[in-house]
Design an enzyme around this catalytic site. Structure first.
Site, PDB file in Angstrom:
ATOM      1  N   LYS A 112      14.725  33.692  -9.237  1.00  0.00           N
ATOM      2  CA  LYS A 112      14.588  32.235  -9.273  1.00  0.00           C
ATOM      3  C   LYS A 112      15.402  31.629 -10.429  1.00  0.00           C
ATOM      4  CE  LYS A 112      11.016  31.962  -6.148  1.00  0.00           C
ATOM      5  NZ  LYS A 112      11.177  33.314  -5.608  1.00  0.00           N
TER       6      LYS A 112
HETATM    7  C1  LIG Z   1      11.190  33.894  -4.370  1.00  0.00           C
HETATM    8  C2  LIG Z   1      11.384  35.352  -4.252  1.00  0.00           C
HETATM    9  C3  LIG Z   1      11.782  35.959  -3.037  1.00  0.00           C
HETATM   10  C4  LIG Z   1      12.001  35.161  -1.768  1.00  0.00           C
HETATM   11  O1  LIG Z   1      13.170  34.360  -1.794  1.00  0.00           O
HETATM   12  P1  LIG Z   1      13.368  33.171  -0.746  1.00  0.00           P
HETATM   13  O2  LIG Z   1      14.581  32.453  -1.209  1.00  0.00           O
HETATM   14  O3  LIG Z   1      12.132  32.331  -0.845  1.00  0.00           O
HETATM   15  O4  LIG Z   1      13.516  33.780   0.593  1.00  0.00           O
HETATM   16  C5  LIG Z   1      11.964  37.328  -3.013  1.00  0.00           C
HETATM   17  N1  LIG Z   1      11.730  38.080  -4.121  1.00  0.00           N
HETATM   18  C6  LIG Z   1      11.347  37.547  -5.291  1.00  0.00           C
HETATM   19  C7  LIG Z   1      11.077  38.444  -6.450  1.00  0.00           C
HETATM   20  C8  LIG Z   1      11.160  36.168  -5.409  1.00  0.00           C
HETATM   21  O5  LIG Z   1      10.762  35.639  -6.584  1.00  0.00           O
END
Ligand SMILES: *Cc1c(COP(=O)(O)O)cnc(C)c1O
Length: 494
Positions: A112
């Site tokens: 993120k």
């Molecule tokens: C948010 C997240 C995801 C999922 O990503 P999206 O863009 O929502 O599909 C996968 N792995 C981790 C560790 C995340 O924080």
């Protein structure tokens, strides 16, 4: 370049306005009216560049109303200054027969950060550009990862405030510590007496409350959201697909123009959709493999064209993928059909009945781009152990889902194009599940777990996690679930 709503009933806006607004007035998501092209010469030009320089080149194709200087300043602020603990920002590692794109070298050790370090800066520039004088208050309900990444991104960004609600007792010890120790003059973190749904429902109700918005307006404050429907969160993610490709060329793994596949651990469909944009721009991507955990609503959808969220919800060891409504699917449907009224109908059906049928005609179109599979917790743990034993490389639980699905894809299709597994979290973010998978003792406080994982793996825990030991807990506030508005108002007045 202009941005339109996927549902076709809102005015066109500039990219700065799309970033400020977050969501279109008709409830749709902003998408670019055209997808810029990246030709062979463009790809070639990326090879010798740093991550920040690549980001400037890719993002300036989409953020056409930002000046070069505004984009450069935002990118330097996000990825410069030693905020990422790897000089490459998003390095590609060769692990056995696969490549791993590590997206977790940012301040909160999860992917993120790639977007949430940049979005606040794009938003701050957008406020200046549009002459907005009000303060923007970002409201977030979090089940763990997003809250901390948003706090770290928005801390001390001018003309913004950030408030995060998390469910009391509903996040891991480490996740709570990460949030309540967050410094910054413009941040607030509150525990909500309830579960994640209560926190999220509370935030959604606040966003939908016109009278409350007017009250905040009187205080000189406008609400906004940092979740992954904002175009300013999606665009930064396109960059690392180009970055990974350029790195593979640089390493001699491929020649410029050779196709590669990516497997993406998927929740809200934001990460993999960024790969879809990169492919549409001309990056030589073969298949985008969509990996889900036991909450496999996307596997079913991409295989059948039928989306149905009316199903059991599983709490898994890859919690950031525990999602039944993947918001960014809406953008994909828009680009595949070019039909906003169709998209609107499907999203209305999803909101009212929890399901919609995109039709069997869509299956072939999906399959031109995507392949979908899933792995349960048992398979995920098995994968962590096997990869560690064979390669001495520790996968986190989310990346392990992707690894398992990537191998299933290769086995079933005999597609031998190079495969990049997108790695979305440091294993130190989920040390309990990872230690358990490795057959180690997983009891004790979070720091005991970090120590044990360090010993087992021969790597070091990220500083951002290790330094939480003994850090001062700044945010001790909590509120009842029906008192969230009062908490927001009190913070807005501060
Ligand atoms: C948010 C997240 C995801 C999922 O990503 P999206 O863009 O929502 O599909 C996968 N792995 C981790 C560790 C995340 O924080």
């Amino acid at each position: 370049m202009e941005y339109v709503s996927t549902r076709g009933k809102a005015e066109k806006v500039s990219s700065a306005q799309a970033v400020l607004q977050g969501i279109a007035e008709d409830g749709g998501l902003f998408v670019p009216t055209e997808i810029p092209k990246a030709d062979a010469a463009f790809l070639e030009s990326l090879t010798g560049l740093s991550y920040a320089e690549r980001a400037k080149k890719v993002l300036s194709l989409f953020l056409t109303d930002y000046t070069e200087e505004e984009i450069a300043r935002s990118i330097e602020g996000a990825y410069g200054g030693g905020k990422f603990d790897d000089a490459a920002v998003a390095p590609v590692k060769s692990v056995g027969e696969l490549s791993v794109l590590e997206l977790w070298h940012g301040p909160t050790s999860a992917f993120k950060d790639m977007a949430l370090q940049l979005l606040p800066r794009l938003l701050s520039e957008a406020l200046q550009k549009t002459g907005e004088t009000k303060e923007t208050l970002i409201l977030v309900a979090t089940s763990g990862d997003t809250g901390k990444a948003a706090l770290a991104g928005f801390a001390d960004v001018p003309q913004t405030k950030i408030m995060v609600f998390y469910p009391d007792g509903g996040v891991s010890d480490m996740q709570r510590l990460q949030m309540v120790t967050q410094e910054g003059g413009n941040v607030c973190v509150e525990a909500v007496k309830g579960n994640f749904d209560d926190a999220q429902t509370g935030v959604k109700e606040i966003f939908g409350d016109g009278a409350f918005a007017a009250k905040l307006d009187g205080e000189g404050v406008r609400l906004s959201s940092a979740n992954s429907i904002n175009w300013g969160r999606l665009a930064p993610q396109i960059v690392y697909y180009f970055g990974a490709y350029a790195d593979l060329v640089k390493a001699g793994t491929i020649k410029n123009g050779d196709p590669v596949n990516f497997t993406v651990p998927t929740g809200n469909f934001g990460n993999i959709l960024a790969g879809f944009y990169a492919r549409q721009m001309g990056l030589p991507i073969g298949k985008l493999v969509c990996a889900s955990n036991q909450n496999n609503v996307l596997t079913d959808f991409l295989q059948t064209g039928y989306y149905d969220k009316n199903r059991e919800f599983f709490k898994t060891i890859s919690p950031s993928m525990d999602i039944l409504v993947s918001s960014n699917v809406e953008r994909m449907l828009y680009h595949m059909t070019g039909d906003p009224s169709g998209v609107r109908g499907w999203m209305e059906a999803l909101a009212t009945e929890g399901r919609y049928d995109a039709g069997v005609g869509m299956i072939q179109r999906f399959q031109n781009y995507f392949w979908a599979g899933w792995a349960d917790d048992v398979k995920t743990k098995e994968t962590i152990r096997e990869v560690f034993e064979a390669e001495q490389y520790v996968l986190d639980t989310h990346t392990a889902v992707a690894w398992a699905v990537a191998n299933e894809y290769r086995r079933r299709t005999h597609d031998e194009r190079p495969m990049v597994v997108v790695s979305t979290a440091s294993p130190y973010k989920f040390p309990g599940s990872v230690l358990e998978a490795l057959g180690e003792d997983a009891t004790g406080d979070p720091f005991a777990l970090l120590d044990r994982l360090e010993k087992k793996s021969g790597t070091n825990a990220p500083k951002g996690l290790a330094s939480l030991k003994g850090a001062k807990e700044i945010h001790e506030g909590s509120c009842e679930k029906d008192k969230m508005r009062d908490a927001v108002l009190a913070f807005a007045k501060k």
